[in-house]
Design a protein around this motif. Structure first.
Motif, PDB file in Angstrom:
ATOM      1  N   ARG A 105     -44.969  60.010 -25.252  1.00 26.39           N
ATOM      2  CA  ARG A 105     -46.156  60.321 -26.063  1.00 26.39           C
ATOM      3  C   ARG A 105     -47.435  60.251 -25.262  1.00 26.39           C
ATOM      4  NH1 ARG A 105     -46.497  57.871 -32.140  1.00 26.39           N
ATOM      5  NH2 ARG A 105     -48.713  58.400 -32.024  1.00 26.39           N
ATOM      6  N   ALA A 106     -47.464  59.409 -24.249  1.00 28.30           N
ATOM      7  CA  ALA A 106     -48.690  59.217 -23.461  1.00 28.30           C
ATOM      8  C   ALA A 106     -48.326  59.125 -21.982  1.00 28.30           C
ATOM      9  CB  ALA A 106     -49.408  57.954 -23.925  1.00 28.30           C
ATOM     10  N   PRO A 107     -48.166  60.289 -21.331  1.00 25.59           N
ATOM     11  CA  PRO A 107     -47.701  60.286 -19.932  1.00 25.59           C
ATOM     12  C   PRO A 107     -48.703  59.674 -18.951  1.00 25.59           C
ATOM     13  CG  PRO A 107     -47.587  62.495 -20.909  1.00 25.59           C
ATOM     14  CD  PRO A 107     -48.335  61.650 -21.864  1.00 25.59           C
ATOM     15  N   HIS A 108     -49.911  59.354 -19.429  1.00 23.43           N
ATOM     16  CA  HIS A 108     -50.852  58.703 -18.504  1.00 23.43           C
ATOM     17  C   HIS A 108     -50.578  57.211 -18.344  1.00 23.43           C
ATOM     18  CE1 HIS A 108     -52.602  58.434 -22.522  1.00 23.43           C
ATOM     19  NE2 HIS A 108     -53.443  57.498 -22.109  1.00 23.43           N
ATOM     20  N   ILE A 109     -49.572  56.701 -19.044  1.00 24.51           N
ATOM     21  CA  ILE A 109     -49.184  55.296 -18.860  1.00 24.51           C
ATOM     22  C   ILE A 109     -48.374  55.173 -17.565  1.00 24.51           C
ATOM     23  CG2 ILE A 109     -47.738  53.434 -19.805  1.00 24.51           C
ATOM     24  CD1 ILE A 109     -48.275  54.598 -22.583  1.00 24.51           C
ATOM     25  N   ASP A 110     -48.712  54.158 -16.743  1.00 26.59           N
ATOM     26  CA  ASP A 110     -47.973  53.970 -15.491  1.00 26.59           C
ATOM     27  C   ASP A 110     -46.740  53.106 -15.639  1.00 26.59           C
ATOM     28  OD1 ASP A 110     -49.714  55.262 -13.326  1.00 26.59           O
ATOM     29  OD2 ASP A 110     -51.145  54.133 -14.543  1.00 26.59           O
ATOM     30  N   PHE A 111     -46.859  52.076 -16.472  1.00 28.22           N
ATOM     31  CA  PHE A 111     -45.651  51.270 -16.673  1.00 28.22           C
ATOM     32  C   PHE A 111     -45.570  50.667 -18.066  1.00 28.22           C
ATOM     33  CE2 PHE A 111     -48.624  48.147 -14.797  1.00 28.22           C
ATOM     34  CZ  PHE A 111     -48.490  47.064 -15.666  1.00 28.22           C
ATOM     35  N   VAL A 112     -44.319  50.452 -18.489  1.00 26.33           N
ATOM     36  CA  VAL A 112     -44.030  49.818 -19.771  1.00 26.33           C
ATOM     37  C   VAL A 112     -43.099  48.648 -19.463  1.00 26.33           C
ATOM     38  CG1 VAL A 112     -42.906  50.102 -22.020  1.00 26.33           C
ATOM     39  CG2 VAL A 112     -44.208  52.000 -21.035  1.00 26.33           C
ATOM     40  N   LEU A 113     -43.549  47.463 -19.835  1.00 23.69           N
ATOM     41  CA  LEU A 113     -42.777  46.271 -19.503  1.00 23.69           C
ATOM     42  C   LEU A 113     -42.454  45.518 -20.795  1.00 23.69           C
ATOM     43  CD1 LEU A 113     -42.115  45.476 -16.597  1.00 23.69           C
ATOM     44  CD2 LEU A 113     -44.059  43.920 -16.651  1.00 23.69           C
ATOM     45  N   ALA A 134     -42.951  56.015 -10.056  1.00 28.54           N
ATOM     46  CA  ALA A 134     -43.802  56.564 -11.112  1.00 28.54           C
ATOM     47  C   ALA A 134     -43.203  56.165 -12.448  1.00 28.54           C
ATOM     48  CB  ALA A 134     -43.861  58.076 -10.989  1.00 28.54           C
ATOM     49  N   HIS A 135     -44.032  55.956 -13.422  1.00 29.00           N
ATOM     50  CA  HIS A 135     -43.557  55.687 -14.784  1.00 29.00           C
ATOM     51  C   HIS A 135     -42.451  54.655 -14.843  1.00 29.00           C
ATOM     52  CE1 HIS A 135     -46.208  58.608 -16.169  1.00 29.00           C
ATOM     53  NE2 HIS A 135     -45.470  59.667 -16.053  1.00 29.00           N
ATOM     54  N   GLN A 136     -42.779  53.460 -14.504  1.00 30.21           N
ATOM     55  CA  GLN A 136     -41.753  52.417 -14.579  1.00 30.21           C
ATOM     56  C   GLN A 136     -41.590  51.969 -16.031  1.00 30.21           C
ATOM     57  OE1 GLN A 136     -42.372  49.400 -11.298  1.00 30.21           O
ATOM     58  NE2 GLN A 136     -44.437  50.221 -11.480  1.00 30.21           N
ATOM     59  N   VAL A 137     -40.345  51.938 -16.476  1.00 29.91           N
ATOM     60  CA  VAL A 137     -40.072  51.402 -17.805  1.00 29.91           C
ATOM     61  C   VAL A 137     -38.996  50.339 -17.658  1.00 29.91           C
ATOM     62  CG1 VAL A 137     -39.241  51.890 -20.144  1.00 29.91           C
ATOM     63  CG2 VAL A 137     -40.610  53.600 -18.927  1.00 29.91           C
ATOM     64  N   ASN A 138     -39.297  49.131 -18.064  1.00 32.90           N
ATOM     65  CA  ASN A 138     -38.284  48.079 -17.982  1.00 32.90           C
ATOM     66  C   ASN A 138     -38.322  47.235 -19.254  1.00 32.90           C
ATOM     67  OD1 ASN A 138     -36.446  46.200 -17.288  1.00 32.90           O
ATOM     68  ND2 ASN A 138     -37.286  45.793 -15.246  1.00 32.90           N
ATOM     69  N   THR A 139     -37.349  47.484 -20.095  1.00 37.41           N
ATOM     70  CA  THR A 139     -37.294  46.717 -21.346  1.00 37.41           C
ATOM     71  C   THR A 139     -35.949  46.016 -21.481  1.00 37.41           C
ATOM     72  OG1 THR A 139     -36.620  48.728 -22.490  1.00 37.41           O
ATOM     73  CG2 THR A 139     -38.933  48.171 -22.614  1.00 37.41           C
ATOM     74  N   GLU A 140     -35.313  45.783 -20.345  1.00 34.74           N
ATOM     75  CA  GLU A 140     -34.037  45.050 -20.380  1.00 34.74           C
ATOM     76  C   GLU A 140     -34.258  43.653 -20.939  1.00 34.74           C
ATOM     77  OE1 GLU A 140     -32.197  44.583 -16.519  1.00 34.74           O
ATOM     78  OE2 GLU A 140     -32.680  46.708 -16.228  1.00 34.74           O
ATOM     79  N   PHE A 141     -33.226  43.126 -21.502  1.00 33.85           N
ATOM     80  CA  PHE A 141     -33.340  41.795 -22.074  1.00 33.85           C
ATOM     81  C   PHE A 141     -32.149  40.955 -21.606  1.00 33.85           C
ATOM     82  CE2 PHE A 141     -35.233  38.945 -24.872  1.00 33.85           C
ATOM     83  CZ  PHE A 141     -36.352  39.546 -25.401  1.00 33.85           C
ATOM     84  N   ALA A 142     -32.387  40.041 -20.693  1.00 38.13           N
ATOM     85  CA  ALA A 142     -31.274  39.221 -20.199  1.00 38.13           C
ATOM     86  C   ALA A 142     -30.844  38.251 -21.290  1.00 38.13           C
ATOM     87  CB  ALA A 142     -31.701  38.464 -18.962  1.00 38.13           C
ATOM     88  N   ASP A 143     -31.783  37.879 -22.148  1.00 37.76           N
ATOM     89  CA  ASP A 143     -31.524  36.972 -23.251  1.00 37.76           C
ATOM     90  C   ASP A 143     -30.897  35.647 -22.811  1.00 37.76           C
ATOM     91  OD1 ASP A 143     -31.971  36.344 -25.814  1.00 37.76           O
ATOM     92  OD2 ASP A 143     -30.124  37.196 -26.613  1.00 37.76           O
ATOM     93  N   SER A 144     -31.437  35.071 -21.780  1.00 34.48           N
ATOM     94  CA  SER A 144     -30.978  33.751 -21.358  1.00 34.48           C
ATOM     95  C   SER A 144     -32.115  32.752 -21.520  1.00 34.48           C
ATOM     96  CB  SER A 144     -30.587  33.798 -19.888  1.00 34.48           C
ATOM     97  OG  SER A 144     -31.747  34.063 -19.116  1.00 34.48           O
ATOM     98  N   GLY A 145     -33.299  33.257 -21.748  1.00 40.80           N
ATOM     99  CA  GLY A 145     -34.459  32.380 -21.836  1.00 40.80           C
ATOM    100  C   GLY A 145     -35.076  32.086 -20.481  1.00 40.80           C
ATOM    101  N   ASP A 146     -34.347  32.400 -19.401  1.00 42.33           N
ATOM    102  CA  ASP A 146     -34.865  32.055 -18.057  1.00 42.33           C
ATOM    103  C   ASP A 146     -36.149  32.793 -17.745  1.00 42.33           C
ATOM    104  OD1 ASP A 146     -32.734  30.448 -17.820  1.00 42.33           O
ATOM    105  OD2 ASP A 146     -31.577  31.773 -16.491  1.00 42.33           O
ATOM    106  N   GLU A 147     -36.178  34.058 -18.149  1.00 46.17           N
ATOM    107  CA  GLU A 147     -37.375  34.846 -17.834  1.00 46.17           C
ATOM    108  C   GLU A 147     -38.583  34.301 -18.570  1.00 46.17           C
ATOM    109  OE1 GLU A 147     -35.589  38.599 -18.688  1.00 46.17           O
ATOM    110  OE2 GLU A 147     -35.875  39.195 -16.604  1.00 46.17           O
ATOM    111  N   PHE A 148     -38.392  33.981 -19.836  1.00 49.21           N
ATOM    112  CA  PHE A 148     -39.505  33.393 -20.591  1.00 49.21           C
ATOM    113  C   PHE A 148     -39.959  32.104 -19.925  1.00 49.21           C
ATOM    114  CE2 PHE A 148     -40.208  29.896 -23.707  1.00 49.21           C
ATOM    115  CZ  PHE A 148     -41.551  30.141 -23.922  1.00 49.21           C
ATOM    116  N   LYS A 149     -38.985  31.270 -19.557  1.00 46.04           N
ATOM    117  CA  LYS A 149     -39.362  29.972 -18.994  1.00 46.04           C
ATOM    118  C   LYS A 149     -40.091  30.129 -17.678  1.00 46.04           C
ATOM    119  CE  LYS A 149     -35.621  27.830 -21.406  1.00 46.04           C
ATOM    120  NZ  LYS A 149     -34.230  27.443 -21.288  1.00 46.04           N
ATOM    121  N   SER A 150     -39.653  31.063 -16.833  1.00 43.71           N
ATOM    122  CA  SER A 150     -40.382  31.191 -15.569  1.00 43.71           C
ATOM    123  C   SER A 150     -41.748  31.844 -15.795  1.00 43.71           C
ATOM    124  CB  SER A 150     -39.562  31.897 -14.497  1.00 43.71           C
ATOM    125  OG  SER A 150     -39.170  33.141 -14.975  1.00 43.71           O
TER     126      SER A 150
END
Ligand code: 5AD
Ligand code: SF4
Length: 456
Positions: A105-113, A134-150
């Motif tokens: 919808r908005a190709p001027h976005i560089d990344f979606v995290l 270009a256009h990095q999209v990363n919405t993976e979810f490890a769901d371990s809580g480690d990412e939130f904690k760090s």
């Protein structure tokens, strides 16, 4: 080994502008993202026009939030045209939910995290700076809580008199209207030692008030045998130099007697609890999968009021949930009259795709929803005003925060019960504790006069 000169020009100071939508959790996340970005040379900038990086931290709890954010992203296109080097990133709940769709919808976005990827923000920004992806999209979810904690360890170092402290993330409740469990994942808690250490550092740097944050703080520490929310409250209450401790949000089904006891005993724990009711009809509460009924809520409220002197209780209410009849709505109004909340945040039910309620039959027509919302707001406003009116003439301690929105000569502060007080500014600094006499109570705020020079 030959020495290679790095050719990449290092601008002395890169600038980031955050546009933050939604709840306090997002505000806290933006602060921690800013702390993280500092490590690669970014400082905060107020004016998006002067920024090298604009980050939109998003909310998707209701459709109106998403519409507003899409509008804002559209507006930012002109900045990108003026400055093609500008990096535009979208993070948070709507980034998690929409992913690729945002870029389409908005190709001027560089990344979606996504929400699980905030710990990788610097790596993503660096790649965008180098145009290596270009256009990095990363919405993976490890769901371990480690990412939130760090991620949570990126402690904002700017001194603040009032600080947000995320203690847990995610939600396991799956209320049928709510998108949060899908975009924030399961509940994970930080270790209590780490939270206490952060509170201690903040207090040493001049912080007087801490608000512990989580989607459902009452289930804090479920994954650990040696702690729970009441224990954490006691530990934070013991932090030297702090004056006030707050927390949000509580779920009625998990609010234990021990938490109420910790609130009663802890002299720093403020007499305010935000306890979302959502509805006052048992049939609707069941359909919402709230796992309590009005009888249990009433009992809790009684316990709070019996044990915590002068406690203020605020709430969230949704009107127009699928199948809500006139009779259900009347039950809600009656229950509101009975509970007498200090304030209520009232919302029109907004169908969120992927949640069970979105496909339930008997969606309430928009017009009906709006009429009910108005009626509910009128009732709650009357009650809030009646409650605040009782404070006329009372002398209350407030922690001063700073200038009010409309008038620099008028400052704002908060009572322990979290009521906002406006008063004519004297010599106070933000974070001072002063006594004010309430002279003009209103529905949402109290107006007052300072009593005497009394800093603390
Ligand atoms: N529609 C309207 N309000 C909602 N909330 C959560 N999901 C929805 C929805 N789909 C409200 C709840 C919650 C608050 C943060 O937002 O009342 O407590
Ligand atoms: Fe949403 Fe219910 Fe979890 Fe609150 S408790 S975040 S309303 S699912």
């Amino acid at each position: 080994m030959t020495m290679t000169m790095t050719t990449k020009p290092k601008s002395p100071q890169k600038k980031v502008k955050f546009l933050t939508y939604g709840c306090q959790m997002n505000v806290a996340d933006s602060e921690r993202m800013a702390a993280q970005l500092k490590k690669i040379g970014y400082e905060n900038e107020e004016d998006a026009g002067k920024a090298d990086l604009v980050i939109i931290n998003t909310c998707c709890v209701r459709e109106t939030a998403e519409e507003k954010i899409y509008g804002k992203i559209g507006e930012l296109l002109h900045l990108k045209r003026e400055n093609p080097a500008l990096i535009l990133g979208v993070v948070g709940c709507m980034a998690q939910k929409e992913g690729e769709k945002l870029i389409k919808r908005a190709p001027h976005i560089d990344f979606v995290l996504g929400t699980g990827k905030a710990a990788g923000l610097n790596e993503t920004v660096t790649a965008a700076e180098n145009k290596s992806r270009a256009h990095q999209v990363n919405t993976e979810f490890a769901d371990s809580g480690d990412e939130f904690k760090s991620f949570a360890r990126f402690y904002p170092t700017e001194p603040k008199v009032s600080a947000w402290l995320p203690i847990m993330q995610g939600c396991n409740n799956f209320c049928t209207y709510c998108i949060v469990p899908y975009v924030r994942g399961r509940e994970y808690s930080r270790r209590p030692e780490e939270i206490v250490a952060e509170a201690e550092t903040a207090a040493k740097n001049g912080c007087r008030e801490i608000t512990l944050l989580g989607q459902n703080v009452n289930s804090y520490g479920k994954e650990y045998a040696d702690t729970n929310f009441a224990d954490l409250l006691r530990r934070i209450n013991a932090v030297e130099n702090l004056r006030r401790v707050r927390f949000m949000t509580s779920h009625p089904k998990d609010l234990s007697d021990d938490v109420i006891r910790a609130m009663q005993e802890g002299e720093k724990i403020c007499e305010h609890i935000h306890l979302p009711l959502q509805h006052g009809s048992d049939r609707i509460l069941k359909a919402m999968n709230r796992r309590y009924d009005t009888a249990r809520y009433r009992e809790l409220m009684q316990k709070i009021r019996d044990n915590i002197k002068g406690a203020a209780v605020t709430t969230d209410i949704i009107v127009g949930f699928p199948g809500e009849t006139d009779e259900d709505f009347d039950k809600l109004l009656d229950f509101i009259r009975e509970m007498r909340f200090d304030a209520a945040f009232t919302f029109l039910y907004s169908p969120r795709s992927g949640t069970p309620a979105a496909t339930m039959e008997n969606q309430v027509p928009e017009k009906e929803k709006k009429a009910r919302l108005t009626e509910l707001m009128n009732l709650q406003n009357e009650i809030s005003l009646e409650i605040n009116e009782k404070l006329r003439g009372e002398v209350l301690e407030i922690m001063t925060e700073g200038e009010s929105k409309n008038d620099p000569a008028v400052w704002t502060g908060r009572t322990r019960t979290n009521k906002q007080v406006l008063f004519p500014h004297g010599a106070e600094k933000a974070g001072d504790f002063i006594k004010v006499k309430i002279t003009a109570p209103q529905t949402w705020i109290l107006k007052g006069e300072r009593l005497a020079e009394q800093n603390g």
